[in-house]
Design an enzyme around this catalytic site. Structure first.
Site, PDB file in Angstrom:
ATOM      1  NE  ARG A  21      19.710  23.491  12.510  1.00 56.67           N
ATOM      2  CZ  ARG A  21      19.796  23.927  11.192  1.00 56.67           C
ATOM      3  NH1 ARG A  21      20.667  24.121  10.541  1.00 56.67           N
ATOM      4  NH2 ARG A  21      18.431  24.501  10.700  1.00 56.67           N
TER       5      ARG A  21
ATOM      6  CG  ASP B 282      41.743  13.689  19.446  1.00 57.25           C
ATOM      7  OD1 ASP B 282      41.951  14.758  20.224  1.00 57.25           O
ATOM      8  OD2 ASP B 282      40.742  13.119  19.428  1.00 57.25           O
TER       9      ASP B 282
ATOM     10  CE  LYS C 255      36.767  13.415  27.386  1.00 56.29           C
ATOM     11  NZ  LYS C 255      37.414  12.688  26.233  1.00 56.29           N
TER      12      LYS C 255
ATOM     13  CE1 TYR D 175      37.452   8.712  24.027  1.00 59.56           C
ATOM     14  CE2 TYR D 175      36.069   9.232  21.880  1.00 59.56           C
ATOM     15  CZ  TYR D 175      36.336   9.245  23.404  1.00 59.56           C
ATOM     16  OH  TYR D 175      34.996   9.329  24.293  1.00 59.56           O
TER      17      TYR D 175
HETATM   18  C1  LIG Z   1      36.844  12.376  25.148  1.00 60.21           C
HETATM   19  C2  LIG Z   1      37.693  12.154  23.840  1.00 60.21           C
HETATM   20  C3  LIG Z   1      37.099  12.529  22.596  1.00 60.21           C
HETATM   21  C4  LIG Z   1      35.583  12.515  22.389  1.00 60.21           C
HETATM   22  O1  LIG Z   1      35.176  13.671  22.918  1.00 60.21           O
HETATM   23  P1  LIG Z   1      33.515  14.031  23.647  1.00 60.21           P
HETATM   24  O2  LIG Z   1      33.595  15.393  24.032  1.00 60.21           O
HETATM   25  O3  LIG Z   1      33.303  12.839  24.571  1.00 60.21           O
HETATM   26  O4  LIG Z   1      32.252  13.713  22.413  1.00 60.21           O
HETATM   27  C5  LIG Z   1      37.850  12.417  21.420  1.00 60.21           C
HETATM   28  N1  LIG Z   1      39.219  12.454  21.577  1.00 60.21           N
HETATM   29  C6  LIG Z   1      39.872  12.336  22.838  1.00 60.21           C
HETATM   30  C7  LIG Z   1      41.318  12.079  22.694  1.00 60.21           C
HETATM   31  C8  LIG Z   1      39.218  11.976  23.734  1.00 60.21           C
HETATM   32  O5  LIG Z   1      39.708  12.012  25.035  1.00 60.21           O
END
Ligand SMILES: *Cc1c(COP(=O)(O)O)cnc(C)c1O
Length: 397
Positions: A60, A185, A210, A113
């Site tokens: 963990r 982000d 992504k 997001y």
């Molecule tokens: C998809 C996404 C998230 C969240 O990510 P997960 O892996 O689905 O938890 C956060 N920020 C952006 C810009 C995203 O496209």
């Protein structure tokens, strides 16, 4: 590193985190499924457990496959340290909860997001944390809120799903003047297109699910920044338990070996597709930072090396029904909630980025029901353009 020359992002995509010799002489990082790591010598075990010696104690907290993934992203973002979580939201929530306490204040943008927006509107306020959400492109308003005092300035650029661009360097300066931790982000841009730490941010966050992974087969999140800050995020995550799975870490590592190739291709294709859509009579507007006509284009040119693989466009007939008719005619697109994969993925905000919101909430955020988010894959641009042309023939001009 073989010499003083800093390797290019392409070389780092392939080698970073994987250049050392592994115990087994395997050329690929093994997936270490073991939950624990054993020691014959109590002294050595104690040093590892206290973090005084390299090594792993319990899965963990840390794991060799996960550590290799973190190292690859760390080098690409040119950061002092990196840590990961099971998902993008896992790392975003860890970062926010690691830093914030009751009575603190966050300044952010309305276009963050959907999941992040939920943290801001639903969860942080429950813990006595105030959140001020500003119009995303109103830099003066953001600076005003920041100078009124905040512990975290949270940014995203380009945003999801309307690709708004915020001036990271300008706002990071404002954030630091107020003594805030500046978080960005960077999911949409990836380190190939944008380096928020270079622009002054303290912490870069990614949904590795992504573009980093790029194959839509593993969830993951990662944060990069200075060692002290990353240590706090790591500590929150290790105790709260949203650790990245070693198998997911392996898939993300493997996907990242082609990150530079994919992003280069997706940058080119997205621009071609955006130009095509801009000239189509059934399309009311196209949101893509690479278009000269786009509001954020000048800022994007200054802070990005490429404009990314995601765009969105609004149909003249702005309804979910019209969106459905176009989407269902597409041959070369998955209708799905993810983005950043090798295959093209398309969908409306109602089922993707902002499925947590009501139509009224989406409207308040400036997200029309006739919007389609289109994340280009690595297919041939000609095929994607022809596919869109065919699909758009089904709606009125
Ligand atoms: C998809 C996404 C998230 C969240 O990510 P997960 O892996 O689905 O938890 C956060 N920020 C952006 C810009 C995203 O496209």
């Amino acid at each position: 590193m073989p010499d003083d020359r800093r390797p290019s992002p392409g070389t780092l995509s392939v080698w970073a985190g994987e250049s050392g010799r592994l115990d087994t002489n395997a050329t690929q990082v093994p997936v270490v499924h073991s939950v624990s790591f054993g020691y014959d010598n109590l002294d050595e075990w104690l040093r590892v457990a206290r973090g005084e010696a390299p090594g792993h104690n319990y899965g963990r907290n840390s794991n060799p496959t996960v550590a290799a993934f973190e190292e690859k992203v760390r080098e690409l973002e040119d950061a002092e340290a990196a840590t990961s979580a099971a998902t993008g939201m896992g790392i975003i929530s860890s970062a926010l909860y690691a830093i914030l306490s009751p009575g603190d204040r966050v300044v952010s943008i309305k276009d963050s997001y959907g999941g992040t927006n939920r943290l801001f509107t639903e969860f942080l306020p429950r813990f006595g944390i105030e959140v001020a959400l500003c119009d995303t492109t109103d830099h003066e308003a953001i600076e005003r809120e920041v100078s009124a005092g905040c512990q975290v300035l949270y940014l995203e650029s380009p945003t999801n799903p309307t690709l708004k661009v915020v001036d990271v360097a300008r706002l990071a300066e404002a954030g630091h003047a107020a003594g805030a931790v500046v978080m960005v982000d960077n999911t949409f841009a990836t380190p190939i297109n944008q380096k928020p730490l270079e622009l002054g941010a303290d912490l870069v966050l990614h949904s590795a699910t992504k573009f980093l992974g790029g194959h839509a087969d593993a969830l993951g999140g990662v944060a990069c920044g200075g060692s002290a800050l990353i240590e706090r995020v790591f500590h929150y995550r290790e105790i709260h338990g949203a650790s990245l799975h070693p198998m997911a870490a392996y898939l993300l590592l493997r996907g990242m070996k082609t990150l530079h190739l994919r992003i280069g291709r997706q940058n080119e294709t997205a621009l071609r597709v955006a130009r095509f859509l801009e000239s189509h009579p059934a399309v009311a507007s196209v949101h893509y930072p690479g278009l000269e006509s786009f509001e954020g284009h000048e800022i994007a040119r200054r802070q990005m090396r490429g404009f990314g693989g995601v765009l969105s466009f609004e149909l003249q007939e702005s309804s979910l029904e019209a969106v459905g008719r176009v989407l269902e005619r597409l041959c070369w697109a998955r209708l799905a909630a993810n983005l950043g994969s090798v295959e093209t993925v398309a969908g409306p905000p109602a089922t993707t980025s902002h499925c947590e919101c009501t139509p009224a909430e989406r409207a308040a955020m400036g997200i029309p029901e006739g919007l389609i988010r289109y994340s280009v894959g690595v297919e041939d641009a000609e095929d994607l353009v022809a596919d869109l042309e065919r699909a758009l023939g089904g709606v009125g001009g």
